[in-house]
Design a protein around this motif. Structure first.
Motif, PDB file in Angstrom:
ATOM      1  N   PRO A 259       0.821  -1.229   0.000  1.00 33.08           N
ATOM      2  CA  PRO A 259       0.000   0.000   0.000  1.00 33.08           C
ATOM      3  C   PRO A 259       0.848   1.269   0.000  1.00 33.08           C
ATOM      4  CG  PRO A 259      -0.169  -1.157   2.108  1.00 33.08           C
ATOM      5  CD  PRO A 259       0.513  -2.089   1.167  1.00 33.08           C
ATOM      6  N   ARG A 260       1.973   1.245   0.714  1.00 29.22           N
ATOM      7  CA  ARG A 260       2.843   2.430   0.723  1.00 29.22           C
ATOM      8  C   ARG A 260       3.437   2.663  -0.663  1.00 29.22           C
ATOM      9  NH1 ARG A 260       7.249   2.290   5.278  1.00 29.22           N
ATOM     10  NH2 ARG A 260       5.308   2.287   6.489  1.00 29.22           N
ATOM     11  N   GLY A 261       3.843   1.591  -1.316  1.00 29.41           N
ATOM     12  CA  GLY A 261       4.397   1.725  -2.657  1.00 29.41           C
ATOM     13  C   GLY A 261       3.395   2.288  -3.642  1.00 29.41           C
ATOM     14  N   TRP A 262       2.146   1.767  -3.612  1.00 26.75           N
ATOM     15  CA  TRP A 262       1.106   2.280  -4.519  1.00 26.75           C
ATOM     16  C   TRP A 262       0.815   3.749  -4.246  1.00 26.75           C
ATOM     17  CZ3 TRP A 262       0.229   0.271  -8.871  1.00 26.75           C
ATOM     18  CH2 TRP A 262       0.171  -1.121  -9.078  1.00 26.75           C
ATOM     19  N   ALA A 263       0.764   4.133  -2.960  1.00 23.72           N
ATOM     20  CA  ALA A 263       0.486   5.527  -2.619  1.00 23.72           C
ATOM     21  C   ALA A 263       1.590   6.455  -3.141  1.00 23.72           C
ATOM     22  CB  ALA A 263       0.347   5.679  -1.101  1.00 23.72           C
ATOM     23  N   LEU A 264       2.842   6.029  -2.992  1.00 19.90           N
ATOM     24  CA  LEU A 264       3.958   6.874  -3.411  1.00 19.90           C
ATOM     25  C   LEU A 264       4.042   7.005  -4.926  1.00 19.90           C
ATOM     26  CD1 LEU A 264       6.653   5.692  -0.834  1.00 19.90           C
ATOM     27  CD2 LEU A 264       5.630   7.964  -0.960  1.00 19.90           C
ATOM     28  N   ILE A 265       3.872   5.899  -5.652  1.00 19.57           N
ATOM     29  CA  ILE A 265       3.972   6.033  -7.111  1.00 19.57           C
ATOM     30  C   ILE A 265       2.755   6.755  -7.677  1.00 19.57           C
ATOM     31  CG2 ILE A 265       5.450   4.003  -7.337  1.00 19.57           C
ATOM     32  CD1 ILE A 265       3.080   2.501  -8.497  1.00 19.57           C
ATOM     33  N   SER A 266       1.613   6.681  -6.994  1.00 17.34           N
ATOM     34  CA  SER A 266       0.451   7.471  -7.431  1.00 17.34           C
ATOM     35  C   SER A 266       0.736   8.961  -7.270  1.00 17.34           C
ATOM     36  CB  SER A 266      -0.786   7.083  -6.623  1.00 17.34           C
ATOM     37  OG  SER A 266      -1.129   5.737  -6.829  1.00 17.34           O
ATOM     38  N   ALA A 267       1.316   9.334  -6.132  1.00 16.97           N
ATOM     39  CA  ALA A 267       1.661  10.735  -5.900  1.00 16.97           C
ATOM     40  C   ALA A 267       2.701  11.213  -6.910  1.00 16.97           C
ATOM     41  CB  ALA A 267       2.188  10.917  -4.472  1.00 16.97           C
ATOM     42  N   ALA A 268       3.710  10.375  -7.189  1.00 12.42           N
ATOM     43  CA  ALA A 268       4.755  10.761  -8.148  1.00 12.42           C
ATOM     44  C   ALA A 268       4.180  10.904  -9.553  1.00 12.42           C
ATOM     45  CB  ALA A 268       5.878   9.726  -8.128  1.00 12.42           C
TER      46      ALA A 268
ATOM     47  N   ALA B 292      10.209  16.760  -6.352  1.00  7.51           N
ATOM     48  CA  ALA B 292       9.303  15.905  -5.577  1.00  7.51           C
ATOM     49  C   ALA B 292       9.127  14.553  -6.246  1.00  7.51           C
ATOM     50  CB  ALA B 292       7.952  16.598  -5.403  1.00  7.51           C
ATOM     51  N   VAL B 293       9.040  14.533  -7.574  1.00  2.67           N
ATOM     52  CA  VAL B 293       8.918  13.265  -8.303  1.00  2.67           C
ATOM     53  C   VAL B 293      10.143  12.388  -8.038  1.00  2.67           C
ATOM     54  CG1 VAL B 293       8.876  12.200 -10.595  1.00  2.67           C
ATOM     55  CG2 VAL B 293       7.423  14.174 -10.115  1.00  2.67           C
ATOM     56  N   VAL B 294      11.333  12.987  -8.116  1.00  2.46           N
ATOM     57  CA  VAL B 294      12.572  12.228  -7.909  1.00  2.46           C
ATOM     58  C   VAL B 294      12.615  11.642  -6.505  1.00  2.46           C
ATOM     59  CG1 VAL B 294      15.087  12.328  -7.872  1.00  2.46           C
ATOM     60  CG2 VAL B 294      13.815  13.625  -9.598  1.00  2.46           C
ATOM     61  N   ILE B 295      12.336  12.474  -5.504  1.00  7.27           N
ATOM     62  CA  ILE B 295      12.419  12.022  -4.112  1.00  7.27           C
ATOM     63  C   ILE B 295      11.352  10.980  -3.808  1.00  7.27           C
ATOM     64  CG2 ILE B 295      12.318  12.753  -1.709  1.00  7.27           C
ATOM     65  CD1 ILE B 295      14.818  13.640  -3.302  1.00  7.27           C
ATOM     66  N   ILE B 296      10.140  11.193  -4.297  1.00  5.88           N
ATOM     67  CA  ILE B 296       9.050  10.250  -4.009  1.00  5.88           C
ATOM     68  C   ILE B 296       9.315   8.900  -4.667  1.00  5.88           C
ATOM     69  CG2 ILE B 296       6.602   9.781  -4.389  1.00  5.88           C
ATOM     70  CD1 ILE B 296       6.092  12.765  -3.993  1.00  5.88           C
ATOM     71  N   THR B 297       9.846   8.894  -5.897  1.00  5.06           N
ATOM     72  CA  THR B 297      10.158   7.611  -6.536  1.00  5.06           C
ATOM     73  C   THR B 297      11.297   6.897  -5.817  1.00  5.06           C
ATOM     74  OG1 THR B 297      11.548   8.791  -8.155  1.00  5.06           O
ATOM     75  CG2 THR B 297       9.306   8.222  -8.822  1.00  5.06           C
ATOM     76  N   MET B 298      12.253   7.643  -5.274  1.00  2.00           N
ATOM     77  CA  MET B 298      13.306   7.020  -4.468  1.00  2.00           C
ATOM     78  C   MET B 298      12.728   6.409  -3.204  1.00  2.00           C
ATOM     79  SD  MET B 298      16.508   9.706  -4.844  1.00  2.00           S
ATOM     80  CE  MET B 298      17.563   8.741  -3.755  1.00  2.00           C
ATOM     81  N   LEU B 299      11.808   7.115  -2.566  1.00  2.00           N
ATOM     82  CA  LEU B 299      11.154   6.578  -1.372  1.00  2.00           C
ATOM     83  C   LEU B 299      10.290   5.361  -1.722  1.00  2.00           C
ATOM     84  CD1 LEU B 299      10.045   9.908   0.362  1.00  2.00           C
ATOM     85  CD2 LEU B 299      11.922   8.397   1.053  1.00  2.00           C
TER      86      LEU B 299
ATOM     87  N   PRO C 263      12.429   8.792 -14.873  1.00  2.00           N
ATOM     88  CA  PRO C 263      11.259   8.813 -13.980  1.00  2.00           C
ATOM     89  C   PRO C 263      10.089   7.980 -14.496  1.00  2.00           C
ATOM     90  CG  PRO C 263      12.174  11.014 -14.189  1.00  2.00           C
ATOM     91  CD  PRO C 263      12.864  10.169 -15.207  1.00  2.00           C
ATOM     92  N   VAL C 264       9.844   8.039 -15.815  1.00  2.00           N
ATOM     93  CA  VAL C 264       8.731   7.256 -16.375  1.00  2.00           C
ATOM     94  C   VAL C 264       8.995   5.762 -16.231  1.00  2.00           C
ATOM     95  CG1 VAL C 264       7.533   6.664 -18.515  1.00  2.00           C
ATOM     96  CG2 VAL C 264       7.996   9.045 -17.981  1.00  2.00           C
ATOM     97  N   LEU C 265      10.212   5.340 -16.569  1.00  2.00           N
ATOM     98  CA  LEU C 265      10.545   3.927 -16.470  1.00  2.00           C
ATOM     99  C   LEU C 265      10.512   3.446 -15.025  1.00  2.00           C
ATOM    100  CD1 LEU C 265      13.431   3.591 -19.102  1.00  2.00           C
ATOM    101  CD2 LEU C 265      11.017   2.986 -19.348  1.00  2.00           C
ATOM    102  N   LYS C 266      10.916   4.303 -14.096  1.00  2.00           N
ATOM    103  CA  LYS C 266      10.849   3.919 -12.683  1.00  2.00           C
ATOM    104  C   LYS C 266       9.407   3.712 -12.246  1.00  2.00           C
ATOM    105  CE  LYS C 266      13.125   5.128  -9.201  1.00  2.00           C
ATOM    106  NZ  LYS C 266      13.703   5.811  -8.045  1.00  2.00           N
ATOM    107  N   LEU C 267       8.524   4.620 -12.632  1.00  2.00           N
ATOM    108  CA  LEU C 267       7.119   4.492 -12.254  1.00  2.00           C
ATOM    109  C   LEU C 267       6.496   3.236 -12.859  1.00  2.00           C
ATOM    110  CD1 LEU C 267       6.025   8.228 -12.620  1.00  2.00           C
ATOM    111  CD2 LEU C 267       6.224   6.927 -10.490  1.00  2.00           C
ATOM    112  N   ILE C 268       6.794   2.983 -14.138  1.00  2.00           N
ATOM    113  CA  ILE C 268       6.251   1.788 -14.790  1.00  2.00           C
ATOM    114  C   ILE C 268       6.828   0.528 -14.149  1.00  2.00           C
ATOM    115  CG2 ILE C 268       6.187   0.490 -16.956  1.00  2.00           C
ATOM    116  CD1 ILE C 268       6.152   3.181 -18.431  1.00  2.00           C
ATOM    117  N   GLY C 269       8.143   0.537 -13.895  1.00  2.00           N
ATOM    118  CA  GLY C 269       8.791  -0.624 -13.306  1.00  2.00           C
ATOM    119  C   GLY C 269       8.280  -0.939 -11.907  1.00  2.00           C
ATOM    120  N   LEU C 270       8.124   0.092 -11.078  1.00  2.00           N
ATOM    121  CA  LEU C 270       7.616  -0.125  -9.721  1.00  2.00           C
ATOM    122  C   LEU C 270       6.170  -0.607  -9.739  1.00  2.00           C
ATOM    123  CD1 LEU C 270       9.168   2.973  -7.905  1.00  2.00           C
ATOM    124  CD2 LEU C 270       9.638   0.570  -7.387  1.00  2.00           C
TER     125      LEU C 270
END
Length: 427
Positions: free
Chosen positions: A256-265, A390-397, A318-325
């Motif tokens: 759930p934390r992962g979904w919340a963070l990538i949604s925000a990013a 914010a996108v960079v930091i949130i995807t790292m988190l 950033p796009v590939l990170k979001l898709i990959g996660l």
């Protein structure tokens, strides 16, 4: 043959238990299931690591004492130090961005080298660990991914290329010190074995100690990788007896934390690309630049390598990170047993490349610090830079909150049960 006095580790990427063989020169222990590196054998020893940490500290201080770059236009000059970018962002009304640049460029690298010195120096001299050594070394490990001096250097190169046609640029004395600091720090990290440091602070659990425990109730500390027998199969299992970190069989609320963070990013990625990230004013004329318009300007100037670098780091990664996660979270939720090793490799790739998207933020901070020449030329950050940071930091988190061992627990516990017996790590 597994000896009872061999250290036992649970792989940090798949959870498989391993008995580590004796360390041999030039060898490294790898997980037989997922291929993760469990331990490197370092030939230099702790004394070598101390010498390199001292050299890194001296070079880092030197890199902050003198200008790193001088910008000259129409007879007026402006110099920038390592800290000038964060100051310029703060003065420009983007305090959060200024604090972020200060943390990842100054505070995190300094704390990392000083913390390493504090922990390793007494151990190299043959003394017992310093007070608070476990907490300090745990903090050093957590700071490693946030120390971004090498990413800043890449941002400096991009800024240099963008300004080279506009005015005269002269590298300062601190630039050589910064490059040397990065090289020596990398050398120091390659010379230091975290396993050896933790073993000196408090010995790793041995095979004989874990033999009486249920393999499915063995828990590994996320920070120091100490293996303890869990009181039950629940999530929270007290504190690590070695470093004091909270013990969890798996990272709490990982999905759930992962979904919340990538949604925000994902939401923030839209304004990060549509809104301007900086404004360049040259003799009273200028217009805001977005990330994409900056890439187009570099292409128009035939700066193809830099344009490709900025496009890849700021738009593609950033796009590939979001898709990959999202793919990793989705496959774990489905309980997919397919391509577990490949998905673990994907996670390692995502974990490693995300920080390099900070290139654009460092470039903006440098330009804002250098180009402050009044009516002649000025550059200042815009709100799009905040959204992009914010996108960079949130995807790292998000990547940090994901537990790759869940890949091997899908379907629930099946993979773990299949590998519950002790296996020797592969050298």
């Amino acid at each position: 043959m597994t000896a009872p006095d061999h250290p036992i580790l649970l792989c940090h990427d798949c959870g498989a238990p391993h008995a580590l063989p004796p360390a041999l020169p030039g060898h490294r222990a790898e997980c037989r299931r997922c291929g993760a590196v469990l331990r490197h054998f370092r030939t230099g020893g702790l004394g070598h690591a101390v010498a390199l940490a001292i050299a890194s500290t001296i070079l880092f201080v030197t890199a902050n004492l003198f200008p790193i770059l001088t910008f000259e236009l129409e007879g007026r000059a402006q110099t920038a130090t390592l800290l000038s970018g964060s100051v310029a962002l703060w003065d420009g009304g983007y305090e959060v961005l200024g604090v972020l640049v200060f943390f990842v460029l100054f505070l995190a690298p300094l704390a990392q080298v000083l913390g390493t010195l504090y922990v390793v120096m007494p151990l190299a001299a043959g003394r017992t660990a310093a007070p608070g050594a476990a907490w300090t070394f745990r903090t050093v490990a957590r700071l490693r991914r946030w120390a971004m001096a090498e990413v800043f250097l890449l941002g400096l190169i991009v800024a240099y290329v963008k300004l080279s046609d506009l005015a005269e640029l002269e590298p300062g004395a601190s630039l050589a010190a910064l490059v040397a600091f990065i090289l020596v720090q990398v050398w120091g990290e390659a010379s230091l074995s975290p396993f050896e440091v933790w073993e000196r602070i408090a010995p790793q659990t041995r095979v004989a100690q874990a033999a009486s425990a249920d393999p499915e109730r063995l828990t590994a500390c996320h920070d120091c990788h100490q293996v303890v027998a869990g009181a039950d199969g629940g999530e929270s299992q007290g504190a690590c007896p070695r470093c004091g970190a909270r013990l969890h069989h798996r990272k709490p609320n990982s999905l759930p934390r992962g979904w919340a963070l990538i949604s925000a990013a994902t939401i923030l990625y839209i304004p990060a690309n549509l809104l301007p990230i900086m404004t360049v004013v040259y003799f009273g004329a200028g217009q805001p630049d977005t990330i994409l318009s900056g890439v187009e300007a570099l292409i128009a100037a035939e700066m193809w390598p830099v344009a490709l670098l900025v496009f890849f780091a700021s738009i593609t990664v950033p796009v590939l990170k979001l898709i990959g996660l999202a793919y990793l979270l989705w496959t774990v939720q489905r309980g997919s047993p397919k391509r577990q090793r490949d998905r673990t490799r994907l996670y390692r790739l995502i974990e490693g490349v995300g920080r390099w998207s900070m290139v654009d933020i460092f470039m903006i901070s440098l330009l804002a610090a250098l180009v402050q020449l009044g009516a002649i030329a000025t550059i200042h950050a815009e709100i799009g830079a905040v959204a992009f940071a914010a996108v960079v930091i949130i995807t790292m988190l998000a990547s940090d909150s994901f537990d790759p061992r869940l890949i091997w627990d899908s379907p629930p516990r099946r993979a773990q049960r299949q590998d519950s017996s002790m296996i020797d790590a592969h050298d």
